[in-house]
Design a protein around this motif. Sequence first.
Motif, PDB file in Angstrom:
ATOM      1  N   GLN A  45     -37.491  -7.118  -6.940  1.00 28.75           N
ATOM      2  CA  GLN A  45     -36.904  -6.979  -8.278  1.00 28.75           C
ATOM      3  C   GLN A  45     -36.305  -5.588  -8.510  1.00 28.75           C
ATOM      4  OE1 GLN A  45     -38.950  -8.661 -11.649  1.00 28.75           O
ATOM      5  NE2 GLN A  45     -40.447  -9.604 -10.282  1.00 28.75           N
ATOM      6  N   SER A  46     -36.225  -4.791  -7.427  1.00 27.26           N
ATOM      7  CA  SER A  46     -35.678  -3.430  -7.483  1.00 27.26           C
ATOM      8  C   SER A  46     -36.452  -2.524  -8.441  1.00 27.26           C
ATOM      9  CB  SER A  46     -34.189  -3.446  -7.838  1.00 27.26           C
ATOM     10  OG  SER A  46     -33.465  -4.148  -6.871  1.00 27.26           O
ATOM     11  N   LYS A  47     -37.753  -2.823  -8.611  1.00 27.70           N
ATOM     12  CA  LYS A  47     -38.597  -1.934  -9.432  1.00 27.70           C
ATOM     13  C   LYS A  47     -39.266  -0.888  -8.545  1.00 27.70           C
ATOM     14  CE  LYS A  47     -39.626  -5.428 -12.906  1.00 27.70           C
ATOM     15  NZ  LYS A  47     -40.578  -6.515 -13.233  1.00 27.70           N
ATOM     16  N   ALA A  48     -39.160  -1.064  -7.211  1.00 22.47           N
ATOM     17  CA  ALA A  48     -39.723  -0.092  -6.265  1.00 22.47           C
ATOM     18  C   ALA A  48     -38.775  -0.003  -5.079  1.00 22.47           C
ATOM     19  CB  ALA A  48     -41.095  -0.567  -5.799  1.00 22.47           C
ATOM     20  N   GLU A  49     -38.708   1.196  -4.485  1.00 22.88           N
ATOM     21  CA  GLU A  49     -37.909   1.385  -3.274  1.00 22.88           C
ATOM     22  C   GLU A  49     -38.851   1.506  -2.086  1.00 22.88           C
ATOM     23  OE1 GLU A  49     -34.683   1.015  -3.070  1.00 22.88           O
ATOM     24  OE2 GLU A  49     -34.749   0.607  -5.216  1.00 22.88           O
ATOM     25  N   MET A  50     -38.381   1.102  -0.903  1.00 23.05           N
ATOM     26  CA  MET A  50     -39.227   1.180   0.291  1.00 23.05           C
ATOM     27  C   MET A  50     -38.346   1.251   1.529  1.00 23.05           C
ATOM     28  SD  MET A  50     -42.532  -1.247   0.650  1.00 23.05           S
ATOM     29  CE  MET A  50     -42.521  -1.758  -1.049  1.00 23.05           C
ATOM     30  N   ASP A  51     -38.833   1.912   2.545  1.00 24.57           N
ATOM     31  CA  ASP A  51     -38.128   1.934   3.820  1.00 24.57           C
ATOM     32  C   ASP A  51     -37.994   0.493   4.350  1.00 24.57           C
ATOM     33  OD1 ASP A  51     -37.323   3.368   6.451  1.00 24.57           O
ATOM     34  OD2 ASP A  51     -38.882   1.928   7.041  1.00 24.57           O
ATOM     35  N   ASP A  52     -36.852   0.188   4.993  1.00 32.69           N
ATOM     36  CA  ASP A  52     -36.595  -1.176   5.485  1.00 32.69           C
ATOM     37  C   ASP A  52     -37.676  -1.662   6.458  1.00 32.69           C
ATOM     38  OD1 ASP A  52     -34.286  -1.363   3.996  1.00 32.69           O
ATOM     39  OD2 ASP A  52     -32.945  -0.830   5.660  1.00 32.69           O
ATOM     40  N   HIS A  53     -38.148  -0.753   7.334  1.00 29.84           N
ATOM     41  CA  HIS A  53     -39.196  -1.149   8.283  1.00 29.84           C
ATOM     42  C   HIS A  53     -40.495  -1.459   7.548  1.00 29.84           C
ATOM     43  CE1 HIS A  53     -36.355   1.371  10.483  1.00 29.84           C
ATOM     44  NE2 HIS A  53     -36.652   0.650  11.559  1.00 29.84           N
ATOM     45  N   ALA A  54     -40.817  -0.597   6.578  1.00 30.65           N
ATOM     46  CA  ALA A  54     -42.084  -0.761   5.844  1.00 30.65           C
ATOM     47  C   ALA A  54     -42.106  -2.092   5.090  1.00 30.65           C
ATOM     48  CB  ALA A  54     -42.275   0.409   4.880  1.00 30.65           C
ATOM     49  N   ILE A  55     -41.021  -2.445   4.424  1.00 34.44           N
ATOM     50  CA  ILE A  55     -41.037  -3.704   3.666  1.00 34.44           C
ATOM     51  C   ILE A  55     -41.067  -4.892   4.631  1.00 34.44           C
ATOM     52  CG2 ILE A  55     -38.502  -3.764   3.316  1.00 34.44           C
ATOM     53  CD1 ILE A  55     -41.128  -5.103   0.856  1.00 34.44           C
ATOM     54  N   HIS A  56     -40.413  -4.728   5.785  1.00 30.74           N
ATOM     55  CA  HIS A  56     -40.475  -5.815   6.774  1.00 30.74           C
ATOM     56  C   HIS A  56     -41.924  -6.074   7.187  1.00 30.74           C
ATOM     57  CE1 HIS A  56     -39.224  -8.526   9.906  1.00 30.74           C
ATOM     58  NE2 HIS A  56     -40.076  -7.917  10.715  1.00 30.74           N
ATOM     59  N   LEU A  57     -42.657  -5.000   7.456  1.00 26.31           N
ATOM     60  CA  LEU A  57     -44.058  -5.145   7.888  1.00 26.31           C
ATOM     61  C   LEU A  57     -44.932  -5.708   6.767  1.00 26.31           C
ATOM     62  CD1 LEU A  57     -44.341  -1.881  10.009  1.00 26.31           C
ATOM     63  CD2 LEU A  57     -44.116  -4.232  10.854  1.00 26.31           C
ATOM     64  N   LEU A  58     -44.602  -5.381   5.529  1.00 25.66           N
ATOM     65  CA  LEU A  58     -45.374  -5.948   4.410  1.00 25.66           C
ATOM     66  C   LEU A  58     -45.162  -7.461   4.302  1.00 25.66           C
ATOM     67  CD1 LEU A  58     -45.136  -3.388   1.454  1.00 25.66           C
ATOM     68  CD2 LEU A  58     -47.053  -3.839   2.989  1.00 25.66           C
ATOM     69  N   PHE A  59     -43.906  -7.907   4.491  1.00 27.33           N
ATOM     70  CA  PHE A  59     -43.649  -9.355   4.473  1.00 27.33           C
ATOM     71  C   PHE A  59     -44.491 -10.036   5.553  1.00 27.33           C
ATOM     72  CE2 PHE A  59     -39.466  -8.742   2.209  1.00 27.33           C
ATOM     73  CZ  PHE A  59     -39.606  -9.750   1.260  1.00 27.33           C
ATOM     74  N   SER A  60     -44.563  -9.397   6.755  1.00 32.28           N
ATOM     75  CA  SER A  60     -45.334  -9.982   7.844  1.00 32.28           C
ATOM     76  C   SER A  60     -46.835  -9.946   7.499  1.00 32.28           C
ATOM     77  CB  SER A  60     -45.060  -9.221   9.141  1.00 32.28           C
ATOM     78  OG  SER A  60     -45.849  -9.756  10.171  1.00 32.28           O
ATOM     79  N   ALA A  61     -47.300  -8.825   6.970  1.00 33.97           N
ATOM     80  CA  ALA A  61     -48.723  -8.710   6.585  1.00 33.97           C
ATOM     81  C   ALA A  61     -49.085  -9.785   5.553  1.00 33.97           C
ATOM     82  CB  ALA A  61     -48.991  -7.316   6.026  1.00 33.97           C
ATOM     83  N   ASN A  62     -48.152 -10.083   4.686  1.00 33.09           N
ATOM     84  CA  ASN A  62     -48.368 -11.113   3.657  1.00 33.09           C
ATOM     85  C   ASN A  62     -48.567 -12.496   4.305  1.00 33.09           C
ATOM     86  OD1 ASN A  62     -46.369 -12.824   1.282  1.00 33.09           O
ATOM     87  ND2 ASN A  62     -48.308 -11.893   0.734  1.00 33.09           N
ATOM     88  N   ARG A  63     -47.909 -12.716   5.456  1.00 33.06           N
ATOM     89  CA  ARG A  63     -48.157 -13.976   6.178  1.00 33.06           C
ATOM     90  C   ARG A  63     -49.506 -13.924   6.890  1.00 33.06           C
ATOM     91  NH1 ARG A  63     -42.608 -13.630   6.280  1.00 33.06           N
ATOM     92  NH2 ARG A  63     -42.385 -12.216   8.020  1.00 33.06           N
TER      93      ARG A  63
END
Length: 220
Positions: free
Chosen positions: A62-80
């Motif tokens: 929702q663009s309420k937070a910024e994050m490095d592209d690698h970091a957000i990728h790993l969070l999506f994976s961690a969420n799985r």
Amino acid sequence: MSDPSSSRRGAFIVFEGLDRCGKSTQVARLVERLKREGRKARLQKFPDRTTAIGRMIDAYLQSKAEMDDHAIHLLFSANRWECANAIKRDLQDGITVIADRYAFSGIAFSAAKGLSFDFCLNPDESLPLPDLTLYMTLPQQEASSRSQFGEERYETESMQSATRQQFGLVAQEVKNRHGEQRWVEVDARGTIDEVEDRIRKIVGDLTSDGVEGEVGKLWK
Ligand code: Z5A
Ligand code: MG
């Protein structure tokens, strides 16, 4: 209906596709129909925005937070990964698990931003392997005209077009590593009922008979 004494497990079915192609609509319909027919089924949405990791992902989308592209990728994976054991347990208990997006969105969206394909693929290695992925296809013009398109971070035409290309590479990877039958394209044009009919024909045996054998491991 499947025989409860049989050794067959539930099927793991994933819906993928670009934005607004109708995934959530069809996933909900499929789960409802299976339950009406007396089968055990449940929905698993990714990202699961209800967990602590999911709330970070939600803020990012929702663009309420910024994050490095690698970091957000790993969070999506961690969420799985935080949902992986529950998925495996339910499949063994004979429950059909229907996922609204999975690791394939993870790769396609992050690679479309410029991350290397291998970096995008690796964190999801060994997650439960879907028995079937339905990739819903819809011309971009039709998707963009559907309600709420453009409200979240990746909902621009250039990002969608880059992601479409990456989904083509992901499809090839799934077919090469796990067999052609695991990735099926579904034409998402037409009414909701028409698309539902197409999906019903494709998933038929998997949802009625279940699956023989262990749950596989993604990318292994
Ligand atoms: N993402 C990522 O980067 N990495 C990852 O690992 C994962 C995800 C898992 C949020 O996903 C974002 O996260 C997504 C990918 C990224 N980025 N983008 N952009 P999400 O799944 O939460 O996104 P969403 O908000 O649910 O939207 P969606 O999935 O794109 O929409 P959809 O589920 O495909 O469509 P829908 O909600 O079923 O339908 C959209 C509208 O069209 C709705 O008003 C329906 O009533 C209507 N509709 C549906 N079917 C039809 C037909 N047949 N005719 C006419 N109208 C229809
Ligand atoms: Mg959706």
